[in-house]
Design a protein around this motif. Structure first.
Motif, short mmCIF file in Angstrom:
data_model
loop_
_atom_site.label_atom_id
_atom_site.label_comp_id
_atom_site.label_asym_id
_atom_site.label_seq_id
_atom_site.Cartn_x
_atom_site.Cartn_y
_atom_site.Cartn_z
N GLN A 52 3.86 5.65 3.50
CA GLN A 52 3.00 7.03 3.21
C GLN A 52 4.10 7.99 2.43
OE1 GLN A 52 0.17 8.87 6.05
NE2 GLN A 52 1.42 10.92 5.71
N MET A 53 3.64 8.76 1.42
CA MET A 53 4.35 9.79 0.84
C MET A 53 3.26 11.15 0.82
SD MET A 53 7.03 10.83 -0.56
CE MET A 53 8.09 9.29 -1.30
N GLU A 54 4.15 11.89 1.72
CA GLU A 54 3.58 13.33 2.01
C GLU A 54 4.34 14.05 1.13
OE1 GLU A 54 0.67 15.74 3.33
OE2 GLU A 54 0.91 13.98 4.91
N LEU A 55 3.99 14.83 -0.10
CA LEU A 55 4.87 15.88 -0.96
C LEU A 55 4.16 17.25 -0.62
CD1 LEU A 55 3.72 14.03 -4.24
CD2 LEU A 55 5.97 13.84 -3.24
N ALA A 56 5.30 18.01 -0.41
CA ALA A 56 5.22 19.40 -0.35
C ALA A 56 4.36 19.83 -1.62
CB ALA A 56 6.41 20.20 -0.24
N GLN A 57 3.45 20.64 -1.42
CA GLN A 57 2.66 21.10 -2.75
C GLN A 57 3.48 22.06 -3.48
OE1 GLN A 57 -1.21 22.19 -0.90
NE2 GLN A 57 -2.02 20.27 -0.98
N LYS A 110 4.96 10.44 9.93
CA LYS A 110 5.44 9.01 10.39
C LYS A 110 4.56 8.14 9.57
CE LYS A 110 8.11 10.24 14.12
NZ LYS A 110 7.83 11.65 14.34
N GLY A 111 3.41 8.67 8.67
CA GLY A 111 2.28 7.70 8.45
C GLY A 111 1.10 8.05 9.12
N GLY A 112 0.17 8.16 8.51
CA GLY A 112 -1.16 8.31 9.18
C GLY A 112 -1.93 6.96 9.57
N TRP A 113 -3.19 7.05 9.87
CA TRP A 113 -3.78 5.90 10.39
C TRP A 113 -3.80 4.83 9.53
CZ3 TRP A 113 -8.22 3.04 9.56
CH2 TRP A 113 -8.51 2.04 10.54
N THR A 114 -3.86 5.08 8.32
CA THR A 114 -3.96 4.27 7.11
C THR A 114 -2.87 3.34 7.08
OG1 THR A 114 -5.56 5.55 5.86
CG2 THR A 114 -4.36 3.83 4.64
N LEU A 159 0.83 -1.26 0.18
CA LEU A 159 -0.02 -0.06 -0.15
C LEU A 159 0.92 1.32 -0.07
CD1 LEU A 159 -2.69 1.60 0.32
CD2 LEU A 159 -2.51 0.94 2.79
N TYR A 160 0.69 2.18 -0.87
CA TYR A 160 1.29 3.32 -0.95
C TYR A 160 0.36 4.50 -0.97
CZ TYR A 160 4.19 7.25 -3.25
OH TYR A 160 4.89 8.25 -3.57
N ASP A 161 0.51 5.32 0.08
CA ASP A 161 -0.69 6.32 0.54
C ASP A 161 -0.19 7.43 0.05
OD1 ASP A 161 -3.18 5.61 1.68
OD2 ASP A 161 -2.54 7.20 3.34
N CYS A 162 -1.07 8.12 -0.61
CA CYS A 162 -0.74 9.47 -1.49
C CYS A 162 -1.36 10.43 -0.76
CB CYS A 162 -1.08 9.42 -2.94
SG CYS A 162 -0.77 7.95 -3.90
N HIS A 163 -0.45 11.34 -0.63
CA HIS A 163 -0.59 12.79 0.00
C HIS A 163 0.07 13.92 -0.23
CE1 HIS A 163 -2.93 10.74 3.65
NE2 HIS A 163 -1.95 9.61 3.15
N SER A 164 -0.25 15.28 -0.05
CA SER A 164 0.34 16.43 -0.26
C SER A 164 -0.03 17.57 0.71
CB SER A 164 0.16 16.89 -1.51
OG SER A 164 -0.97 17.48 -1.96
N ILE A 166 8.54 10.90 3.79
CA ILE A 166 8.33 9.37 3.46
C ILE A 166 8.00 8.96 5.13
CG2 ILE A 166 9.19 7.06 3.36
CD1 ILE A 166 11.23 8.47 1.54
N GLY A 167 6.70 8.30 5.18
CA GLY A 167 6.34 7.60 6.59
C GLY A 167 6.19 6.52 6.62
N THR A 168 6.79 5.54 7.57
CA THR A 168 6.85 3.97 7.65
C THR A 168 6.43 3.96 9.21
OG1 THR A 168 9.19 3.81 8.08
CG2 THR A 168 8.21 3.82 5.94
N ASN A 169 6.18 4.82 10.01
CA ASN A 169 6.05 4.76 11.68
C ASN A 169 7.15 3.99 12.07
OD1 ASN A 169 4.55 5.14 14.01
ND2 ASN A 169 3.66 3.21 13.82
N LEU A 170 8.25 4.76 11.70
CA LEU A 170 9.91 4.30 12.13
C LEU A 170 10.06 3.05 11.84
CD1 LEU A 170 9.64 5.72 15.77
CD2 LEU A 170 10.64 6.96 13.69
N GLY A 171 9.69 2.56 10.75
CA GLY A 171 9.95 1.11 9.94
C GLY A 171 8.94 0.04 10.37
#
Length: 260
Positions: free
Chosen positions: A218-223, A199-203, A141-146, A164-169
């Protein structure tokens, strides 16, 4: 309501915050700040569209001000002690109220929204992850955010481009994390961080269970990497196309990755 496009590779993209739909009865309770919908992950479904083939996408068209499908349905904070928004936000990312006075959702309304909007999104996402896992014996699962790159209410300074968020691996195999990070690290002209403010959301935390062959990142991109960060939130094709090269590399990696 939930938009699902099926592929047969192990890779599933979650799109929880790109929607701008607000039911009329909720729209009428929002104030001018809320109705601006400023905290949308603008254009993210377009940014990722067509980068690789044969992948699955799951998207809700409903705006996060209705309910945030990337929050714990029990309402538990993802970042205790830090400013953040809730399951049914009552403020925007700048800490400003988004509802008309006295019209915030009560517990009964939150429960209704959870059942109507949050649960169906996750039922669809879980079903797709299980479907591709049945094919390959694992799923990614790759969770897409910005998000805007400068929001003092949520974080200090300017946000890196790739977050990049993986909840500390904890949510994926080490190679999923490290190889994604290497692509971001080598992307010339971009900044990056692993498990920083996001670090990654609930999903990501809920589905990321490497021991069960479910890997989430999770990938949070700067807009600022692909659009203007103020209304009318314009998509900038040249800037976006440059970013899409690196996003394509990431999705190609994850699509081809195997735990074997």
């Amino acid at each position: 309501m939930i938009e699902v496009n099926q592929g047969n590779s192990p890779l599933v993209l979650g799109l929880p915050h790109t929607g701008t739909d607000v039911p009329p009865e909720i729209w009428e309770t929002l104030n001018e700040t809320g109705q601006a919908l400023a905290d949308t992950d603008w254009h993210i479904h377009d940014l990722y569209a067509g980068l690789v083939d044969n992948i699955t996408t799951v998207r809700t068209p409903v705006h996060r001000y209705v309910i945030d499908v990337n929050r714990d349905p029990a309402g538990v904070s993802l970042y205790p002690g830090q400013n953040t928004t809730t399951l049914c936000p009552t403020t925007d990312f700048d800490g400003l109220p988004i509802y008309r006075e006295g019209m915030e959702p009560d517990e009964a309304e939150i429960t209704r929204r959870r059942d109507t909007y949050h649960a169906p999104y996750h039922a669809a996402l879980e079903a797709e992850l299980q479907r591709v896992k049945d094919i390959h014996e694992f799923a990614v699962l790759y969770d897409c955010h910005s998000i805007r790159s400068h929001i003092p209410f949520l974080f200090d300074g300017v946000l890196p481009d790739f977050n990049i968020g993986t909840n500390l691996g904890e949510t994926c195999a080490p190679r999923v994390e490290s190889e994604t990070y290497e692509i971001c690290k080598k992307a010339e002209g971009y900044t990056h961080i692993l498990n920083g403010r996001f670090k990654g959301g609930w999903t990501t935390r809920h589905y990321g269970r490497p021991a069960d062959n479910l890997h989430a990142i999770q990938m949070e991109l700067a807009q600022s990497t692909y659009m203007t960060e103020a209304a009318p939130w314009d998509y900038l094709p040249a800037r976006a196309d440059a970013l899409r090269v690196h996003l394509s590399d990431i999705l190609t990696l994850l699509k081809q990755w195997s735990p074997a």
